[in-house]
Design an enzyme around this catalytic site. Sequence first.
Site, PDB file in Angstrom:
ATOM      1  N   TYR A 141       0.819  -1.216   0.000  1.00 32.75           N
ATOM      2  CA  TYR A 141       0.000   0.000   0.000  1.00 32.75           C
ATOM      3  C   TYR A 141       0.854   1.267   0.000  1.00 32.75           C
ATOM      4  O   TYR A 141       0.395   2.316  -0.426  1.00 32.75           O
ATOM      5  CB  TYR A 141      -0.913   0.031   1.228  1.00 32.75           C
ATOM      6  CG  TYR A 141      -2.238  -0.668   1.063  1.00 32.75           C
ATOM      7  CD1 TYR A 141      -2.310  -1.970   0.589  1.00 32.75           C
ATOM      8  CD2 TYR A 141      -3.426  -0.010   1.378  1.00 32.75           C
ATOM      9  CE1 TYR A 141      -3.526  -2.607   0.452  1.00 32.75           C
ATOM     10  CE2 TYR A 141      -4.650  -0.654   1.245  1.00 32.75           C
ATOM     11  CZ  TYR A 141      -4.690  -1.950   0.784  1.00 32.75           C
ATOM     12  OH  TYR A 141      -5.895  -2.571   0.645  1.00 32.75           O
ATOM     13  N   LYS A 192       3.071 -15.412   2.107  1.00 33.40           N
ATOM     14  CA  LYS A 192       3.251 -16.119   0.841  1.00 33.40           C
ATOM     15  C   LYS A 192       4.744 -16.401   0.714  1.00 33.40           C
ATOM     16  O   LYS A 192       5.416 -15.990  -0.255  1.00 33.40           O
ATOM     17  CB  LYS A 192       2.703 -15.256  -0.322  1.00 33.40           C
ATOM     18  CG  LYS A 192       2.628 -15.958  -1.668  1.00 33.40           C
ATOM     19  CD  LYS A 192       1.600 -17.073  -1.750  1.00 33.40           C
ATOM     20  CE  LYS A 192       1.710 -17.799  -3.085  1.00 33.40           C
ATOM     21  NZ  LYS A 192       0.839 -18.988  -3.177  1.00 33.40           N
ATOM     22  N   ASP A 224      -3.063 -18.270   0.159  1.00 33.35           N
ATOM     23  CA  ASP A 224      -4.077 -18.956  -0.667  1.00 33.35           C
ATOM     24  C   ASP A 224      -4.757 -20.063   0.132  1.00 33.35           C
ATOM     25  O   ASP A 224      -5.981 -20.213   0.103  1.00 33.35           O
ATOM     26  CB  ASP A 224      -3.453 -19.490  -1.976  1.00 33.35           C
ATOM     27  CG  ASP A 224      -2.147 -20.245  -1.784  1.00 33.35           C
ATOM     28  OD1 ASP A 224      -1.584 -20.227  -0.660  1.00 33.35           O
ATOM     29  OD2 ASP A 224      -1.689 -20.873  -2.757  1.00 33.35           O
ATOM     30  N   ASP A 248      -6.358  -7.019   4.122  1.00 27.42           N
ATOM     31  CA  ASP A 248      -7.489  -6.345   3.481  1.00 27.42           C
ATOM     32  C   ASP A 248      -8.423  -7.392   2.871  1.00 27.42           C
ATOM     33  O   ASP A 248      -9.638  -7.375   3.081  1.00 27.42           O
ATOM     34  CB  ASP A 248      -6.972  -5.392   2.398  1.00 27.42           C
ATOM     35  CG  ASP A 248      -8.098  -4.682   1.670  1.00 27.42           C
ATOM     36  OD1 ASP A 248      -9.035  -4.229   2.339  1.00 27.42           O
ATOM     37  OD2 ASP A 248      -8.030  -4.602   0.423  1.00 27.42           O
ATOM     38  N   ASP A 252     -12.291  -9.018   4.474  1.00 24.77           N
ATOM     39  CA  ASP A 252     -13.568  -8.981   3.745  1.00 24.77           C
ATOM     40  C   ASP A 252     -14.159 -10.388   3.666  1.00 24.77           C
ATOM     41  O   ASP A 252     -15.351 -10.595   3.845  1.00 24.77           O
ATOM     42  CB  ASP A 252     -13.374  -8.471   2.302  1.00 24.77           C
ATOM     43  CG  ASP A 252     -13.684  -6.984   2.172  1.00 24.77           C
ATOM     44  OD1 ASP A 252     -13.368  -6.239   3.112  1.00 24.77           O
ATOM     45  OD2 ASP A 252     -14.248  -6.578   1.131  1.00 24.77           O
TER      46      ASP A 252
END
Length: 360
Positions: A141, A192, A224, A248, A252
Amino acid sequence: MSKQILILPGDGIGPEIMAEAVKVLEVANSKFNLGFELSFDDLGGAAYDRYGVPLADETLERARAADAILLGAVGGPKWDTIDPALRPERGLLKIRSELGLFGNLRPAILYPQLAQASTLKPEVVSGLDILIVRELTGGIYFGKPRERTTLENGERMAFDTLPYSESEVRRIAKVGFDMAMVRNKKLCSVDKANVLASSQLWREVVEEVAKDYPEVELSHMYVDNAAMQLVRAPKQFDVMVTDNMFGDILSDQASMLTGSIGMLPSASLDVNNKGMYEPCHGSAPDIAGQGIANPLATILSVSMMLRYSFAQVAAADAIEQAVSQVLDQGLRTGDILSEGCRKVGTVEMGDAVVAALKNL
Ligand code: IPM
Ligand code: MG
């Protein structure tokens, strides 16, 4: 000494849900003698319209001076075509970064009354209580360089950078471990590391921090797989700690386990637990101005504010209890509606929480 709370309603449904949260905050303020003084300002598109920038310097100064900040949501199609550097989201990112709000707590709790509202089977989600700890001021970000250019062959190209320093990982890992210590002592670090260098460092540093928390059971999971496990068997998680972008996305996703993103509050804290509190959902321009948005995530953000910034546990508990009572009464906004319940709008939902809180 009175405590200063800066209220930033923002855009879209922001002002509607914030009006309800402020009603609840004011009742808590007098009922529990909290001594809060509220002031209001703009952020995001509303600030762009008023000041020409998504976060004005004077607003930032007010935010620095405040004891806590309550934020609605920012963004909307009206500002999609302006200079990207002035987009509403830039104001949100700037306030997070300028105030050093690196520790983002996103609890995904299923209220038992909403087991039917989740898109997952009730047995998969009942009793769900996860805390996602998201790093909020670093990673992709904010990474530099971040550029859009044209290649020699005339093709457009753009890139972002995903940097993490050791100290950035260490401080968010500590938040994750501290949270695990006051919960069920299980921490899952999501990365990751099979692909990304930043994730390999992340994992290394999390392992180092773990040495100070021998009681916490630490696991690592690739993002994942974590996304899959969150919908396969979400109750395996207690606290998850992860970077800015993974957090983020996963928050959600976790929100849908609880019935609706309209139920998820969040806290963004600095090193001293000064915080900004906001719902995890966005400004929902598609339903803005219709009086149908769910104000509960913002109301629950008020409760988080009382808990984390002011240690007002009784008042925080009372707000959560009032929300639970309202759900017991069968009141539902459209996003959490299920059979046998009564559909209400934003204001009616807020009024019901206020009434329940007054009667506690
Ligand atoms: C969130 C939002 C923001 C983010 C947007 C509005 C910039 O999605 O708080 O989760 O990506 O952090
Ligand atoms: Mg988001």
